[in-house]
Design an enzyme around this catalytic site. Structure first.
Site, mmCIF file in Angstrom:
data_model
loop_
_atom_site.group_PDB
_atom_site.id
_atom_site.type_symbol
_atom_site.label_atom_id
_atom_site.label_comp_id
_atom_site.label_asym_id
_atom_site.label_seq_id
_atom_site.Cartn_x
_atom_site.Cartn_y
_atom_site.Cartn_z
ATOM 1 N N HIS A 150 9.663 -23.054 8.229
ATOM 2 C CA HIS A 150 11.082 -22.697 8.086
ATOM 3 C C HIS A 150 12.021 -23.646 8.843
ATOM 4 O O HIS A 150 13.207 -23.700 8.558
ATOM 5 C CB HIS A 150 11.329 -21.225 8.429
ATOM 6 C CG HIS A 150 11.390 -20.924 9.899
ATOM 7 N ND1 HIS A 150 10.273 -20.805 10.681
ATOM 8 C CD2 HIS A 150 12.439 -20.712 10.715
ATOM 9 C CE1 HIS A 150 10.640 -20.531 11.922
ATOM 10 N NE2 HIS A 150 11.957 -20.472 11.973
ATOM 11 N N LYS A 173 7.568 -19.769 25.466
ATOM 12 C CA LYS A 173 8.271 -18.484 25.433
ATOM 13 C C LYS A 173 8.657 -18.097 26.854
ATOM 14 O O LYS A 173 8.065 -18.573 27.817
ATOM 15 C CB LYS A 173 7.369 -17.404 24.840
ATOM 16 C CG LYS A 173 6.892 -17.759 23.423
ATOM 17 C CD LYS A 173 6.960 -16.592 22.500
ATOM 18 C CE LYS A 173 6.435 -16.931 21.122
ATOM 19 N NZ LYS A 173 7.471 -16.964 20.098
ATOM 20 N N GLU A 231 12.112 -20.805 23.945
ATOM 21 C CA GLU A 231 12.558 -19.459 23.571
ATOM 22 C C GLU A 231 12.661 -18.630 24.834
ATOM 23 O O GLU A 231 11.859 -18.803 25.752
ATOM 24 C CB GLU A 231 11.572 -18.813 22.607
ATOM 25 C CG GLU A 231 11.508 -19.513 21.273
ATOM 26 C CD GLU A 231 10.498 -18.841 20.354
ATOM 27 O OE1 GLU A 231 10.917 -18.005 19.546
ATOM 28 O OE2 GLU A 231 9.305 -19.131 20.479
ATOM 29 N N HIS A 287 6.334 -26.900 13.405
ATOM 30 C CA HIS A 287 7.760 -27.195 13.602
ATOM 31 C C HIS A 287 7.983 -28.495 14.390
ATOM 32 O O HIS A 287 8.767 -29.357 13.994
ATOM 33 C CB HIS A 287 8.461 -26.066 14.352
ATOM 34 C CG HIS A 287 8.281 -24.699 13.736
ATOM 35 N ND1 HIS A 287 8.114 -24.507 12.394
ATOM 36 C CD2 HIS A 287 8.244 -23.466 14.295
ATOM 37 C CE1 HIS A 287 7.991 -23.202 12.142
ATOM 38 N NE2 HIS A 287 8.057 -22.556 13.283
ATOM 39 N N LYS A 307 16.313 -25.496 8.062
ATOM 40 C CA LYS A 307 17.493 -25.427 8.936
ATOM 41 C C LYS A 307 18.416 -26.600 8.656
ATOM 42 O O LYS A 307 17.964 -27.738 8.534
ATOM 43 C CB LYS A 307 17.066 -25.431 10.411
ATOM 44 C CG LYS A 307 16.318 -24.170 10.832
ATOM 45 C CD LYS A 307 16.011 -24.187 12.321
ATOM 46 C CE LYS A 307 15.050 -23.083 12.699
ATOM 47 N NZ LYS A 307 15.660 -21.830 13.129
ATOM 48 N N ASP A 357 1.023 -22.318 17.266
ATOM 49 C CA ASP A 357 2.110 -21.538 16.663
ATOM 50 C C ASP A 357 3.276 -22.431 16.248
ATOM 51 O O ASP A 357 3.803 -22.288 15.149
ATOM 52 C CB ASP A 357 2.579 -20.476 17.674
ATOM 53 C CG ASP A 357 3.645 -19.545 17.109
ATOM 54 O OD1 ASP A 357 3.579 -19.232 15.901
ATOM 55 O OD2 ASP A 357 4.537 -19.126 17.865
ATOM 56 N N ARG A 359 0.801 -1.233 0.000
ATOM 57 C CA ARG A 359 0.000 0.000 0.000
ATOM 58 C C ARG A 359 0.826 1.271 0.000
ATOM 59 O O ARG A 359 0.338 2.330 -0.388
ATOM 60 C CB ARG A 359 -0.844 0.036 1.280
ATOM 61 C CG ARG A 359 -2.044 -0.843 1.206
ATOM 62 C CD ARG A 359 -2.829 -0.751 2.523
ATOM 63 N NE ARG A 359 -3.737 -1.870 2.595
ATOM 64 C CZ ARG A 359 -4.880 -1.927 1.925
ATOM 65 N NH1 ARG A 359 -5.244 -0.932 1.150
ATOM 66 N NH2 ARG A 359 -5.652 -2.995 2.019
ATOM 67 N N LYS A 382 3.084 -20.536 7.240
ATOM 68 C CA LYS A 382 2.191 -20.883 8.339
ATOM 69 C C LYS A 382 1.729 -19.604 9.031
ATOM 70 O O LYS A 382 2.442 -18.609 8.927
ATOM 71 C CB LYS A 382 2.883 -21.822 9.310
ATOM 72 C CG LYS A 382 4.061 -21.158 10.053
ATOM 73 C CD LYS A 382 4.477 -21.953 11.222
ATOM 74 C CE LYS A 382 4.043 -21.339 12.511
ATOM 75 N NZ LYS A 382 4.633 -20.108 12.982
#
Ligand code: BG6
Length: 511
Positions: A202, A362, A240, A264, A206, A259, A65, A172
Site C-alpha cells: 500500500h 513501533k 510508528e 515498504h 501513497k 513486516d 462465514r 503482503k
C-alpha cells in the site's frame, strides 16, 4: 510559446487529464470482517463511489462465514463507511452502492458456497450489468490462498473469456522468506496468469511515494546531484508510535523487518535509487526497480551493520504502555523484533560507496516516514569551526507521512557581524500548495485494479529480490540466538541502532 506550454496532455492519443473511471465490474472481497477490510478497503470503495470513479453497475460481494443476509452485510459496510471514510456520507451515493451489495456465506473449502458465489456473480451480470468482469480481493491469511484459488478455478471463476477479465488481489506478507514466497506465488499463478495478479504494497498507493518519481524525474535540479559524487548517504525511516495492538497472532514470528522493511522500505529504496525508466508504464518502471534491487549488496559483517530491538513497558505520551513481551498473545520469551535497522549498499556507478540505512519500528518517538538524502560537505569550507558549529550536511527530505511534503536543508548566514552559518530549511507541504486532499492509498490501488493498470503493483521478481536482501539478515539474527535489545517506548530505538551509524561516523536524523 513558453516551454511549459509545450507539454502535451494528448500524448499517445489519450488525454491524461481525463478522470479515470472504472468500467463495469464486481469486486469479491474475502476477509470482510478483518481489520483491513473494515478500516481501509470498504471505506475506500465508498470514497471511490463518492468521487464518481466507480461505474453505476459496480457491485460488491462479501464472502465469509458469518450467517448474514445481503441486507445485514450492507449494514456492516455502511457502519465501516460511516466510521472510516475519507469523504462525507452522501445518502444518494450510498444507496446506489448498496443496491449492488451481496453476501455469500461459506468457508473457503465449501464447494457449495462457491456455487452460490458463481450464481450471485451471474445474477449481478444480468441485473446490474457488470459484464462478467470480476476482481477477487484476498484479504485473508496467505495459508488460505490455496483453498480459495482452487475453488475459484474449479468453479470456472478464475478464467476470463469473451473479453471478460478476471483479476486477483493479494496483500503482503508475500511469504516469510524467498522459498515460501516462491511457493505462495506458485499457488496463485497456477490459477491466475501473472498479469492478472495484483500484489498490494500500500505504500506505492501513497501520493507522496508517487511524488518521489515526480520530484526526481520532472525536475532538472535534483537529478544531477543524485549520485555518489554528491550524496553522502541515504536514511529511510518508518517510525510508528503505536504498539502491535491486537495483531499478536500476525506479528509474532514476523517482526519489523519482514513486516515493513522487506516491502515498504525496500520499495522506497528502489524508487529513490533507480535509474530513470523509459516511461512510467508498468514494465519499464518495474524493470528499473528490479535492476536496482538486484544491485543491492550486503555488508560482510551483518551483525555490525544491523540492529534489532523490542519495546519495553513504560510511559509514552502520558500513558503507561505494555512492553512487547507483555502484549496479549505474545509468548514471554518471544525473540520477535519490533524495531529493525539495516545498512545496505548499491553496487552501481551511481551509488557505489553510498550507504543506504533503513530503520523501522513501533512505539518510537513519533509517527513519521521519510527518506533523507544527505549530501557530502562542500569540499572547501571557508568557515572556521566556530562559525560553522551549527551547520550540518545539506539534505533533501521527502516526507512521506504525516505532514506530507519535502524539505531542503542547507546552510545560511546568521544575521550579524560574524560570518556564522547555520542550518535552515525550506519546506513544501501538500496542505499549503494544493487545495485538493490526497486520496487514501487504497482508493488509488483499488481503482487501478478495476482499471487493470499495474504500475503501482510489484511483480513477483521484485518480491523475490527483496527477500534475497532480507533473508541473510534474518538468518544471521536467528543463528545469533540473541534477544532483540530492549528500548523505551517513545525513544528512537535500541542503542545498537545508534552504534550502527556511529561506526560509520554518522548519526540518525531526529525527525
Ligand atoms: C502495514 C504493517 O503494512 O503497514 C503494519 O503491516 C503497519 O505493521 C502499517 O502499522 C503502517 O501503514 P501506514 O500506512 O499507517 O504507514
Amino acid at each position: 510559446m513558453s516551454p511549459s506550454s509545450t507539454a502535451n496532455p494528448l500524448r499517445d492519443g489519450r488525454d491524461r487529464r481525463l478522470t479515470r473511471i472504472a468500467g463495469p465490474s464486481a469486486l469479491v472481497l474475502f476477509g470482510v470482517t478483518g481489520d483491513l477490510a473494515q478500516k481501509k478497503l470498504l471505506p475506500a470503495i465508498y470514497d471511490l463511489a463518492n468521487r464518481g470513479l466507480l461505474p453505476p453497475s459496480f457491485s460488491l460481494v462479501g464472502f465469509g462465514r458469518r450467517d448474514w443476509t445481503h441486507e445485514q452485510f450492507a449494514d456492516v459496510v455502511e457502519e465501516s463507511v460511516r466510521d472510516h471514510s475519507r469523504t462525507s456520507f452522501n445518502p444518494d451515493v450510498w444507496n446506489q452502492l448498496k443496491a449492488g451489495i451481496r453476501f455469500v456465506q461459506g468457508g473457503f473449502d465449501d464447494g457449495a458456497a462457491f456455487d452460490t458465489l458463481r450464481d450471485t456473480l451471474a445474477e449481478l451480470e444480468k441485473t446490474r450489468g457488470t459484464r462478467g468482469n470480476h476482481a477477487f480481493y484476498l484479504s485473508i491469511p496467505p495459508k488460505s490462498f490455496e483453498a480459495v484459488c482452487q475453488q475459484l478455478s474449479e468453479h470456472g471463476l478464475a478464467q476470463g473469456e469473451d473479453g471478460k477479465w478476471r483479476r486477483v488481489v493479494i496483500e503482503k506478507p508475500f511469504g516469510h522468506d524467498l522459498e515460501s514466497a516462491r511457493e505462495l506465488n506458485a499457488i496463485v499463478e497456477s490459477v491466475f496468469p501473472p498479469d492478472a495478479v495484483f500484489r498490494i504494497d500500500h505504500y506505492l498507493g501513497k501520493e507522496t511515494v508517487q511524488n518521489i518519481l515526480a520530484l526526481r524525474f520532472a525536475n532538472q535540479m535534483f537529478e544531477p546531484l543524485w549520485n555518489a559524487r554528491y550524496v553522502d548517504h541515504v536514511q529511510i525511516t518508518m517510525a510508528e508510535d503505536i504498539g502491535i495492538g491486537s495483531r499478536a497472532g500476525y506479528y509474532d514470528g514476523v517482526g519489523a523487518a519482514r513486516d515493513v522493511i522487506q516491502n515498504h522500505l525496500l520499495q522506497l529504496l528502489a524508487l529513490t535509487a533507480m535509474e530513470e525508466p523509459i516511461s512510467f508504464d508498468a514494465k519499464d518502471l518495474r524493470a528499473e526497480k528490479e535492476k536496482v534491487l538486484a544491485a543491492v549488496t550486503l555488508p560482510e559483517d551483518l551483525g555490525a551493520h544491523s540492529a534489532r530491538g523490542q519495546y519495553a513497558a513504560g510511559w509514552q505520551g502520558g500513558e503507561y504502555v505494555n512492553g512487547f513481551l507483555d502484549e496479549e498473545g505474545i509468548p514471554e520469551d518471544s525473540a520477535t523484533e519490533t524495531f529493525a535497522a539495516i545498512r545496505v549498499d548499491i553496487n552501481t556507478r551511481r551509488w557505489s560507496g553510498v550507504p543506504f540505512y533503513l530503520r523501522a519500528g513501533k512505539r518510537l518517538g513519533r509517527r513519521v516516514t521519510e527518506i533523507a538524502v544527505v549530501f557530502k560537505r562542500a569540499p572547501n569550507l571557508l568557515f572556521t569551526e566556530g562559525e560553522s558549529e551549527e551547520f550540518g550536511q545539506n539534505a533533501v527530505v521527502i516526507r512521506v507521512q504525516p505532514d506530507e511534503g519535502a524539505t531542503l536543508r542547507f546552510g545560511s548566514k546568521v544575521p550579524g557581524t560574524q560570518m556564522e552559518v547555520r542550518d535552515v530549511s525550506m519546506d513544501f507541504g501538500y496542505g499549503h500548495s494544493f487545495t485538493e486532499s490526497s486520496p487514501e492509498a487504497y482508493e488509488r490501488l483499488i481503482l487501478d485494479v478495476l482499471l487493470g493498470e499495474p504500475p503501482l503493483f510489484p511483480r513477483q521478481a521484485e518480491v523475490e529480490l527483496s527477500w534475497k536482501i532480507l533473508d541473510p539478515f534474518e538468518k544471521y539474527w536467528a543463528d545469533s540466538g540473541t534477544q532483540p535489545e530492549s528500548y523505551a517506548p517513545g525513544s528512537w530505538g535500541p542503542e545498537q541502532a545508534a552504534e550502527l551509524l556511529e561506526r560509520d561516523q554518522r548519526t540518525w536524523r531526529r525527525p
